[in-house]
Design an enzyme around this catalytic site. Structure first.
Site, PDB file in Angstrom:
ATOM      1  N   LYS A  48      86.939 -36.192  50.701  1.00  0.00           N
ATOM      2  CA  LYS A  48      87.634 -38.005  50.400  1.00  0.00           C
ATOM      3  C   LYS A  48      89.238 -36.693  50.078  1.00  0.00           C
ATOM      4  CE  LYS A  48      85.965 -38.374  45.929  1.00  0.00           C
ATOM      5  NZ  LYS A  48      85.288 -39.230  44.413  1.00  0.00           N
ATOM      6  N   ARG A 146      82.201 -47.403  36.838  1.00  0.00           N
ATOM      7  CA  ARG A 146      83.590 -47.285  37.865  1.00  0.00           C
ATOM      8  C   ARG A 146      83.395 -48.437  38.787  1.00  0.00           C
ATOM      9  NH1 ARG A 146      85.112 -41.789  40.317  1.00  0.00           N
ATOM     10  NH2 ARG A 146      82.840 -41.507  40.700  1.00  0.00           N
ATOM     11  N   HIS A 175      76.792 -41.457  39.626  1.00  0.00           N
ATOM     12  CA  HIS A 175      77.514 -40.725  39.845  1.00  0.00           C
ATOM     13  C   HIS A 175      77.466 -40.460  37.942  1.00  0.00           C
ATOM     14  CE1 HIS A 175      80.680 -37.629  41.321  1.00  0.00           C
ATOM     15  NE2 HIS A 175      81.563 -38.579  39.964  1.00  0.00           N
ATOM     16  N   ARG A 227      75.673 -34.504  46.923  1.00  0.00           N
ATOM     17  CA  ARG A 227      76.838 -34.116  46.988  1.00  0.00           C
ATOM     18  C   ARG A 227      77.333 -33.154  46.805  1.00  0.00           C
ATOM     19  NH1 ARG A 227      75.671 -39.490  44.677  1.00  0.00           N
ATOM     20  NH2 ARG A 227      77.413 -38.813  42.739  1.00  0.00           N
ATOM     21  N   TYR A 269     118.416 -27.929  35.831  1.00  0.00           N
ATOM     22  CA  TYR A 269     118.875 -29.298  35.503  1.00  0.00           C
ATOM     23  C   TYR A 269     118.434 -29.224  33.836  1.00  0.00           C
ATOM     24  CZ  TYR A 269     118.387 -31.456  39.960  1.00  0.00           C
ATOM     25  OH  TYR A 269     119.056 -31.638  41.292  1.00  0.00           O
ATOM     26  N   CYS A 315     112.315 -27.950  39.909  1.00  0.00           N
ATOM     27  CA  CYS A 315     113.143 -28.985  41.185  1.00  0.00           C
ATOM     28  C   CYS A 315     112.609 -29.242  42.223  1.00  0.00           C
ATOM     29  CB  CYS A 315     114.244 -28.209  41.707  1.00  0.00           C
ATOM     30  SG  CYS A 315     115.353 -27.042  40.853  1.00  0.00           S
ATOM     31  N   ASP A 317     112.187 -29.161  45.466  1.00  0.00           N
ATOM     32  CA  ASP A 317     112.223 -28.792  46.513  1.00  0.00           C
ATOM     33  C   ASP A 317     112.030 -27.660  46.426  1.00  0.00           C
ATOM     34  OD1 ASP A 317     112.348 -30.887  48.103  1.00  0.00           O
ATOM     35  OD2 ASP A 317     114.269 -31.369  47.921  1.00  0.00           O
TER      36      ASP A 317
END
Length: 379
Positions: A48, A146, A175, A227, A269, A315, A317
């Site tokens: 997943k 959950r 779980h 698992r 920044y 930043c 990028d």
């Protein structure tokens, strides 16, 4: 090693950006074998979240003929369908809920669902109109709160109400919340005891509660499939350094600019960093849009045998690093890997390795070793 110009087995690897993740599939297979030797039972490969950021199609393709992998676990129906289109023959379990308007695809692609509440079961029954029953694994909630049935009475009621014309009950599972925490061993044992108390004498094709942490730190014999999740990718479930596993992913970038700034100048920044003296600043093409979050400011990267601090805000990028005059244009930069393990990075960020690898965005190219021919998924 520099992977930006690679030619192997006649496959040319083209790079469009100098930030990439290296995925060592041989390490993945070694980890599967290591974990199998611990549990000596079939395993469900958990892929997943894009195989925890490693690429679920490529990971599944590399494991589909592994004798220790009897099943795949995914989070979404799309992941499951893509695996079928890749030619995966093993059972596939969707570990969470799916939109039930897609039940026809569940039947078409022979996918197993998690059955986790009476309401969800009744919804499926009301929408069912197929020739074949839907394969399900019943989820038991033993403390995570959950998903899952919370009592033996609820479990028995579901078994009684599950029409065999609609449901084929293949498995039952729970779980653990604290299997990776030695200080909470009693909580783990309470969950395990509750699971088997609720299960009683019922037998199913699949009984599974062992996650990576349980496989590595505990001994459990009644479940008949384990698992394998984060440990498969070479990461200790508790976030510690783990010598018995091999970290499958490394993350690299490259220096695209080196500049000299003068004492008193600011970086980035918000002007959160000011040079105390004349300094060399290197810019790297990686940022928070790649999953390299802003909290990395102040941490270090590895270049040419030395560690250098990230200065100024990360930043979207790009990021800036304080270096010395030995660092040059195009030098390779390790974000995490051989010299900066994920366990160390996670501790410095006050998080877990899971989060770091799962956050690496799709625009970060994954480079696989051995080099893979392109994997196509039919539409």
């Amino acid at each position: 090693m520099d992977y930006t110009r690679t030619l192997k087995r006649g496959v040319i690897v083209t790079h469009y950006r100098d930030t990439y993740a290296r995925i060592q599939l041989d390490y993945l297979k070694d980890n599967v074998n290591t974990l199998y030797q611990k549990v000596k039972k079939p395993m469900m490969a958990i892929i997943k979240a894009n195989a925890y950021g490693h690429g679920y199609k490529e990971v599944a393709n590399s494991l589909k003929e592994n004798p220790h992998i009897s099943m795949f676990g995914v989070a979404t129906l799309k992941e499951a369908i893509d695996l079928r289109k890749l030619g995966i023959q093993q059972d596939i379990l969707v570990l969470g809920a799916i939109p039930l308007e897609n039940l026809d695809k569940v039947v078409k692609y022979d996918i197993s669902l998690s059955l986790f509440s009476l309401d969800y079961m009744k919804e499926i029954q009301s929408l069912f109109h197929h020739q074949k029953p839907i394969k399900v694994h019943i989820a038991i909630d033993t403390g995570m709160n959950r998903i899952g049935l919370k009592s033996k009475e609820e479990f028995e009621k579901v078994l009684k109400l599950c029409s065999t014309d609609i449901f084929q009950i293949d498995g039952v599972f729970t779980h653990f919340a604290t299997a990776d925490d030695d200080l909470q061993k009693a909580a783990y044992e309470n969950q395990l005891s509750m699971f088997y108390e609720i299960l009683g004498d019922h037998q199913f094709k699949y009984i599974h509660c062992q996650n990576s942490a349980s496989m590595m730190y505990h001994h459990e014999t009644r479940s008949n499939i384990a698992r394998i999740g984060i440990a498969m990718y070479g990461v200790d479930p508790a976030g510690d350094e783990c010598l018995q596993l091999k970290q499958v992913m490394s993350l690299y970038s490259k220096v695209v600019m080196v500049k000299k700034v003068h004492k008193g100048e600011h970086i980035g920044y918000g002007f959160t960093y000011q040079a105390d003296e004349d300094e060399y600043i290197a810019t790297l093409p990686i940022g928070y849009a790649d999953g390299f979050v802003r909290a990395n400011q102040g941490r270090k990267v590895y270049i040419n045998g030395h560690y250098y601090p990230i200065v100024g805000r990360v930043c979207m990028d790009q990021v800036m690093v304080k270096v010395d005059e030995s660092v040059a244009l195009h030098d390779l930069v390790e974000i995490f890997g051989e010299h900066i393990p994920l366990s160390q990075m996670a501790k410095e960020l006050d998080t877990i390795p899971y989060e770091i690898v799962c956050l690496i965005s799709e625009r970060v190219e994954r480079i696989y070793e051995p080099v893979l021919d392109k994997i196509y998924v039919s539409q």
